[in-house]
Scaffold this active site. Sequence first.
Site, PDB file in Angstrom:
ATOM      1  N   TYR A   1       0.865  -1.181   0.000  1.00 50.81           N
ATOM      2  CA  TYR A   1       0.000   0.000   0.000  1.00 50.81           C
ATOM      3  C   TYR A   1       0.901   1.230   0.000  1.00 50.81           C
ATOM      4  O   TYR A   1       1.909   1.279   0.710  1.00 50.81           O
ATOM      5  CB  TYR A   1      -0.887   0.021   1.251  1.00 50.81           C
ATOM      6  CG  TYR A   1      -1.697   1.296   1.396  1.00 50.81           C
ATOM      7  CD1 TYR A   1      -2.992   1.381   0.901  1.00 50.81           C
ATOM      8  CD2 TYR A   1      -1.154   2.413   2.029  1.00 50.81           C
ATOM      9  CE1 TYR A   1      -3.725   2.557   1.021  1.00 50.81           C
ATOM     10  CE2 TYR A   1      -1.881   3.587   2.158  1.00 50.81           C
ATOM     11  CZ  TYR A   1      -3.163   3.654   1.650  1.00 50.81           C
ATOM     12  OH  TYR A   1      -3.887   4.818   1.765  1.00 50.81           O
TER      13      TYR A   1
ATOM     14  N   GLU B   1      -3.429   7.584  -3.925  1.00 53.86           N
ATOM     15  CA  GLU B   1      -3.360   6.273  -3.266  1.00 53.86           C
ATOM     16  C   GLU B   1      -3.114   5.180  -4.306  1.00 53.86           C
ATOM     17  O   GLU B   1      -3.819   5.115  -5.318  1.00 53.86           O
ATOM     18  CB  GLU B   1      -4.674   6.008  -2.527  1.00 53.86           C
ATOM     19  CG  GLU B   1      -4.684   4.739  -1.703  1.00 53.86           C
ATOM     20  CD  GLU B   1      -5.996   4.571  -0.957  1.00 53.86           C
ATOM     21  OE1 GLU B   1      -5.984   4.613   0.278  1.00 53.86           O
ATOM     22  OE2 GLU B   1      -7.049   4.403  -1.624  1.00 53.86           O
TER      23      GLU B   1
END
Length: 401
Positions: A119, A207
């Site tokens: 992530y 993101e």
Amino acid sequence: MNLHEYQAKQLLAQSGVLVPPGQVCSTAEEAKRIAETQFASGAKRVVVKSQTHAGGRGKGTFKTGFQGGVKVCSSAEQAYQMAHAMLGQVLVTKQTGAEGRLIQKVLVEAASNIKKEFYLAVLLDRASSRPLVMASSEGGMDIEEVAAKTPEKIIKEEIDPAIGLMPYQSRKLAAALGLKGELINQATKLLQGIYKTWWDCDASLLEINPLCVVETADGKEALIAVDAKISLDDNALYRHKNIQEMRDLGEEAPLEIEASKFNLNYIKLDGNIACLVNGAGLAMATMDIIQHYGGSPANFLDVGGGASKEQVTAAFKIILSDPNVKAILVNIFGGIMQCDIIATGIVAAVKETHLNLPLVVRLEGNNVALGKKILQESGLTIIGGESMADAAQKVVKAVNN
């Protein structure tokens, strides 16, 4: 303003970030053609991905009963079938609510041979007023879940905005994720590109979930942004005409679109007490106090520090377009905004919209005495609130009577 995945990947690619090869389309026939091109280029599988601003697509369900908004396909015909099942249908995910989102485009791209998922995000840390790079070895999962269960797996690196992300910080992040050898160099270049995209686009959030180590056709390893999400600061969009053109009105609520035409910040909620407030902080406090006294706010509506009579009238029209609204609370603190001007706008708006719902108005600050006088002499049925608490209690009582 939010971007679709395919749009985010276009911007990332311009900064040198590796993304899977693919194209977006709006028909199943196009999806098949794109898949054929990918297979001809050596892809072993392709993935068909519903394009919507909501997360959780892969675990979502279409109202037709079809499961999943992201599908891996082993043939062009299968890609056609998956696209056909998605396009023109409503996808419901944990982020869309029960109403779901209509899928009008799908992204068809080569499916990566994923070996490891991470992530990665760049965002503005409001506590330090600086950019923050956040990474985790737990890619593919909701970062909120990681933060709750294994917070030690979240790595944070604060960035000095005057100099940007330094190469040593990129290497530090890569090493913390467990990357080694050539992947360290790749990660340094990729992180620089991701930060550049965030900075150049005036984004509030970028993101990548997941960021993946993949095995390439020649057996080597590469870092690729398999998914991407970008949220932009609306206040900076005037600097980015190319990004403004990416806005998808189909992903936005009609009332929110109408509000943006008058520079009003409006977000529809599920309650029945409408709020018209100047200032985002005061608007949130107003919603909280309505909830505190047993009511349920129908919206967030910030008219800003210098709203005109036309903006106030537009705000009332937008509020009244919501059939759930049973009463209205106007909460104004006169700083830049003068209370007499807002009072004049309220009177004009009530008359023009022929308002017949309970209206509670609390004014405080600059020219408050004159503002209250205008309301009292208007001949309209307006309930005055002496304080936020008083106004909130009165509007909740008006709804419940």
